[in-house]
Design an enzyme around this catalytic site. Structure first.
Site, PDB file in Angstrom:
ATOM      1  CG  HIS A  17      -1.910  -1.204   1.477  1.00 12.42           C
ATOM      2  ND1 HIS A  17      -2.035  -1.736   2.539  1.00 12.42           N
ATOM      3  CD2 HIS A  17      -2.817  -1.421   0.284  1.00 12.42           C
ATOM      4  CE1 HIS A  17      -2.992  -2.759   2.134  1.00 12.42           C
ATOM      5  NE2 HIS A  17      -3.658  -2.403   1.029  1.00 12.42           N
ATOM      6  CE  LYS A  41     -14.662  -7.575   3.260  1.00 15.40           C
ATOM      7  NZ  LYS A  41     -13.252  -6.686   2.691  1.00 15.40           N
ATOM      8  NE  ARG A  90      -2.545  -7.772  -4.427  1.00  9.89           N
ATOM      9  CZ  ARG A  90      -3.387  -8.143  -3.395  1.00  9.89           C
ATOM     10  NH1 ARG A  90      -2.743  -8.249  -2.232  1.00  9.89           N
ATOM     11  NH2 ARG A  90      -4.558  -8.302  -3.378  1.00  9.89           N
ATOM     12  CB  SER A 129      -4.127  -6.719   4.781  1.00 11.51           C
ATOM     13  OG  SER A 129      -3.939  -5.363   4.312  1.00 11.51           O
TER      14      SER A 129
HETATM   15  O1  PNS Z   1      -8.807  -2.951   0.136  1.00  7.67           O
HETATM   16  P1  PNS Z   1      -9.996  -3.507  -0.512  1.00  7.67           P
HETATM   17  O2  PNS Z   1     -10.775  -4.251   0.581  1.00  7.67           O
HETATM   18  O3  PNS Z   1      -9.451  -4.188  -1.580  1.00  7.67           O
HETATM   19  O4  PNS Z   1     -10.748  -2.167  -0.982  1.00  7.67           O
HETATM   20  C1  PNS Z   1     -11.990  -2.400  -1.551  1.00  7.67           C
HETATM   21  C2  PNS Z   1     -12.657  -1.189  -1.753  1.00  7.67           C
HETATM   22  C3  PNS Z   1     -12.773  -0.117  -0.287  1.00  7.67           C
HETATM   23  C4  PNS Z   1     -12.191  -0.075  -2.559  1.00  7.67           C
HETATM   24  C5  PNS Z   1     -14.367  -1.619  -2.038  1.00  7.67           C
HETATM   25  O5  PNS Z   1     -14.788  -2.742  -1.508  1.00  7.67           O
HETATM   26  C6  PNS Z   1     -15.333  -0.358  -2.043  1.00  7.67           C
HETATM   27  O6  PNS Z   1     -14.811   0.600  -2.840  1.00  7.67           O
HETATM   28  N1  PNS Z   1     -16.251  -0.307  -1.260  1.00  7.67           N
HETATM   29  C7  PNS Z   1     -17.054   0.859  -0.918  1.00  7.67           C
HETATM   30  C8  PNS Z   1     -18.433   0.294  -1.356  1.00  7.67           C
HETATM   31  C9  PNS Z   1     -18.856   0.664  -2.834  1.00  7.67           C
HETATM   32  O7  PNS Z   1     -18.565   1.662  -3.476  1.00  7.67           O
HETATM   33  N2  PNS Z   1     -18.956  -0.413  -3.650  1.00  7.67           N
HETATM   34  C10 PNS Z   1     -19.255  -0.580  -5.038  1.00  7.67           C
HETATM   35  C11 PNS Z   1     -17.946  -0.898  -5.763  1.00  7.67           C
HETATM   36  S1  PNS Z   1     -18.711  -1.744  -7.401  1.00  7.67           S
END
Ligand code: PNS
Length: 162
Positions: A17, A41, A90, A129
Protein backbone atom coordinates in the site's frame (compact mmCIF):
# COMPACT_ATOMS: atom_id res chain seq x y z
CA UNK A 1 -4.67 21.27 -8.44
CA UNK A 2 -4.95 17.56 -9.32
CA UNK A 3 -6.41 15.30 -6.67
CA UNK A 4 -7.05 11.59 -6.40
CA UNK A 5 -8.00 9.21 -3.71
CA UNK A 6 -6.81 5.75 -2.86
CA UNK A 7 -9.65 3.76 -1.30
CA UNK A 8 -9.17 0.50 0.55
CA UNK A 9 -9.57 -1.49 3.74
CA UNK A 10 -5.94 -1.12 4.89
CA UNK A 11 -6.44 -3.72 7.63
CA UNK A 12 -3.51 -3.17 8.18
CA UNK A 13 -1.51 -0.95 5.80
CA UNK A 14 1.37 -2.89 4.16
CA UNK A 15 4.52 -1.91 2.29
CA UNK A 16 2.56 -2.69 -0.89
CA UNK A 17 0.00 0.00 0.00
CA UNK A 18 2.77 2.41 0.95
CA UNK A 19 4.42 1.90 -2.43
CA UNK A 20 1.16 2.85 -4.18
CA UNK A 21 0.70 5.84 -1.84
CA UNK A 22 4.23 7.12 -2.55
CA UNK A 23 3.82 6.78 -6.30
CA UNK A 24 0.30 8.23 -6.30
CA UNK A 25 1.54 11.21 -4.29
CA UNK A 26 4.19 11.84 -6.95
CA UNK A 27 1.60 11.89 -9.73
CA UNK A 28 -1.11 13.99 -8.05
CA UNK A 29 -0.87 17.27 -6.13
CA UNK A 30 -3.06 15.81 -3.41
CA UNK A 31 -3.74 12.18 -2.54
CA UNK A 32 -6.43 11.21 -0.07
CA UNK A 33 -6.10 7.72 1.35
CA UNK A 34 -9.69 6.74 2.11
CA UNK A 35 -10.26 3.94 4.62
CA UNK A 36 -13.51 2.05 4.16
CA UNK A 37 -15.62 1.77 7.29
CA UNK A 38 -17.44 -1.38 6.25
CA UNK A 39 -20.13 -2.33 8.77
CA UNK A 40 -20.65 -5.67 7.01
CA UNK A 41 -17.10 -6.86 7.73
CA UNK A 42 -15.27 -7.48 10.99
CA UNK A 43 -11.81 -6.03 10.45
CA UNK A 44 -8.92 -6.69 12.83
CA UNK A 45 -8.57 -2.95 13.42
CA UNK A 46 -11.24 -0.31 13.87
CA UNK A 47 -11.43 2.42 11.27
CA UNK A 48 -9.89 4.86 13.79
CA UNK A 49 -6.95 2.51 14.37
CA UNK A 50 -6.39 2.05 10.65
CA UNK A 51 -6.52 5.82 10.10
CA UNK A 52 -4.00 6.34 12.92
CA UNK A 53 -1.62 3.72 11.50
CA UNK A 54 -1.83 5.32 8.06
CA UNK A 55 -1.22 8.79 9.51
CA UNK A 56 1.89 7.49 11.27
CA UNK A 57 3.40 5.82 8.23
CA UNK A 58 2.65 8.64 5.77
CA UNK A 59 4.06 11.47 7.91
CA UNK A 60 6.80 12.11 5.35
CA UNK A 61 4.36 12.68 2.48
CA UNK A 62 3.11 16.27 2.83
CA UNK A 63 0.48 15.97 0.09
CA UNK A 64 -1.11 12.79 1.49
CA UNK A 65 -4.18 13.05 3.70
CA UNK A 66 -5.95 10.22 5.50
CA UNK A 67 -9.72 10.05 5.67
CA UNK A 68 -12.42 7.42 6.11
CA UNK A 69 -15.70 6.78 4.38
CA UNK A 70 -18.69 4.51 4.54
CA UNK A 71 -21.18 3.68 1.83
CA UNK A 72 -20.49 3.90 -1.86
CA UNK A 73 -17.19 5.05 -3.26
CA UNK A 74 -18.91 7.13 -5.91
CA UNK A 75 -20.84 9.09 -3.24
CA UNK A 76 -17.66 9.80 -1.31
CA UNK A 77 -15.92 10.86 -4.55
CA UNK A 78 -18.78 13.20 -5.45
CA UNK A 79 -18.78 14.71 -1.97
CA UNK A 80 -15.02 15.40 -2.22
CA UNK A 81 -15.31 16.45 -5.88
CA UNK A 82 -12.57 13.98 -6.84
CA UNK A 83 -12.72 12.16 -10.15
CA UNK A 84 -9.86 9.68 -9.95
CA UNK A 85 -9.45 6.65 -7.71
CA UNK A 86 -6.13 4.86 -7.74
CA UNK A 87 -5.75 1.17 -7.04
CA UNK A 88 -2.79 -1.17 -7.06
CA UNK A 89 -2.77 -4.21 -9.33
CA UNK A 90 -0.63 -7.04 -8.03
CA UNK A 91 -1.35 -9.91 -10.37
CA UNK A 92 -3.84 -11.22 -12.85
CA UNK A 93 -5.89 -12.53 -9.91
CA UNK A 94 -6.64 -8.91 -8.89
CA UNK A 95 -7.62 -7.94 -12.37
CA UNK A 96 -11.12 -9.35 -12.67
CA UNK A 97 -12.35 -7.87 -9.39
CA UNK A 98 -10.66 -4.53 -10.01
CA UNK A 99 -11.96 -4.30 -13.57
CA UNK A 100 -15.50 -5.00 -12.41
CA UNK A 101 -15.26 -2.41 -9.64
CA UNK A 102 -13.76 0.22 -11.95
CA UNK A 103 -16.41 -0.38 -14.65
CA UNK A 104 -19.25 -0.28 -12.13
CA UNK A 105 -17.95 2.89 -10.52
CA UNK A 106 -17.72 4.55 -13.91
CA UNK A 107 -21.23 3.44 -14.79
CA UNK A 108 -22.79 4.41 -11.46
CA UNK A 109 -21.04 7.78 -11.42
CA UNK A 110 -22.15 8.47 -15.01
CA UNK A 111 -18.54 8.71 -16.11
CA UNK A 112 -17.47 11.04 -13.32
CA UNK A 113 -15.25 8.56 -11.47
CA UNK A 114 -12.38 6.89 -13.26
CA UNK A 115 -9.94 4.38 -11.80
CA UNK A 116 -6.23 4.54 -12.45
CA UNK A 117 -4.22 1.39 -11.85
CA UNK A 118 -0.64 1.31 -10.69
CA UNK A 119 1.08 -2.03 -11.05
CA UNK A 120 2.59 -3.07 -7.76
CA UNK A 121 6.36 -3.02 -7.49
CA UNK A 122 7.45 -6.66 -7.97
CA UNK A 123 8.92 -7.11 -4.50
CA UNK A 124 5.48 -6.35 -3.01
CA UNK A 125 3.43 -8.31 -5.54
CA UNK A 126 2.96 -11.19 -3.11
CA UNK A 127 1.82 -9.01 -0.21
CA UNK A 128 -1.69 -8.69 1.18
CA UNK A 129 -3.16 -7.54 4.49
CA UNK A 130 -4.76 -10.98 4.89
CA UNK A 131 -1.46 -12.84 4.57
CA UNK A 132 0.21 -10.39 6.97
CA UNK A 133 -2.50 -11.16 9.54
CA UNK A 134 -2.18 -14.90 9.03
CA UNK A 135 1.61 -14.85 9.40
CA UNK A 136 1.43 -12.64 12.50
CA UNK A 137 -1.32 -14.71 14.11
CA UNK A 138 1.01 -17.72 14.15
CA UNK A 139 3.97 -15.71 15.37
CA UNK A 140 5.72 -15.44 11.99
CA UNK A 141 7.96 -12.62 10.84
CA UNK A 142 6.11 -9.73 9.15
CA UNK A 143 9.01 -7.28 9.25
CA UNK A 144 9.39 -7.39 5.46
CA UNK A 145 5.68 -6.80 4.93
CA UNK A 146 4.74 -3.82 7.12
CA UNK A 147 6.54 -0.89 8.80
CA UNK A 148 7.89 -1.57 12.29
CA UNK A 149 5.23 0.42 14.15
CA UNK A 150 2.46 -1.43 12.26
CA UNK A 151 4.05 -4.81 13.00
CA UNK A 152 4.06 -3.97 16.70
CA UNK A 153 0.35 -3.11 16.70
CA UNK A 154 -0.51 -6.28 14.74
CA UNK A 155 1.45 -8.57 17.10
CA UNK A 156 -0.11 -6.80 20.11
CA UNK A 157 -3.58 -7.46 18.71
CA UNK A 158 -2.81 -11.19 18.55
CA UNK A 159 -1.06 -11.10 21.97
CA UNK A 160 2.15 -12.29 20.34
CA UNK A 161 5.39 -11.30 22.04
CA UNK A 162 8.28 -10.93 19.62
O1 PNS B 1 -8.64 -2.88 0.20
P1 PNS B 1 -9.88 -3.47 -0.44
O2 PNS B 1 -10.69 -4.21 0.61
O3 PNS B 1 -9.57 -4.32 -1.63
O4 PNS B 1 -10.75 -2.21 -0.93
C1 PNS B 1 -12.02 -2.40 -1.51
C2 PNS B 1 -12.79 -1.08 -1.63
C3 PNS B 1 -12.84 -0.35 -0.31
C4 PNS B 1 -12.10 -0.17 -2.63
C5 PNS B 1 -14.23 -1.43 -2.14
O5 PNS B 1 -14.74 -2.48 -1.35
C6 PNS B 1 -15.18 -0.26 -2.09
O6 PNS B 1 -15.02 0.69 -2.81
N1 PNS B 1 -16.19 -0.32 -1.22
C7 PNS B 1 -17.15 0.74 -1.03
C8 PNS B 1 -18.54 0.32 -1.47
C9 PNS B 1 -18.72 0.51 -2.96
O7 PNS B 1 -18.64 1.59 -3.50
N2 PNS B 1 -18.99 -0.62 -3.65
C10 PNS B 1 -19.23 -0.63 -5.06
C11 PNS B 1 -17.97 -0.86 -5.85
S1 PNS B 1 -18.45 -1.61 -7.32
Amino acid sequence: MTSAFYPGSFDPVTYGHLDIIRRGAEIFDELIVAVLDNKAKTPLFSVEERVRMLENVTRDFPNVKIDSFSGLLIDYAAQKNIHVAIRGLRAITDFEYELQMAQLNRLLSKGKLDTMFLTTTLEYAYLSSSSVKEIAMFGGDISQCVPEQVAKVVYDRYHIAR
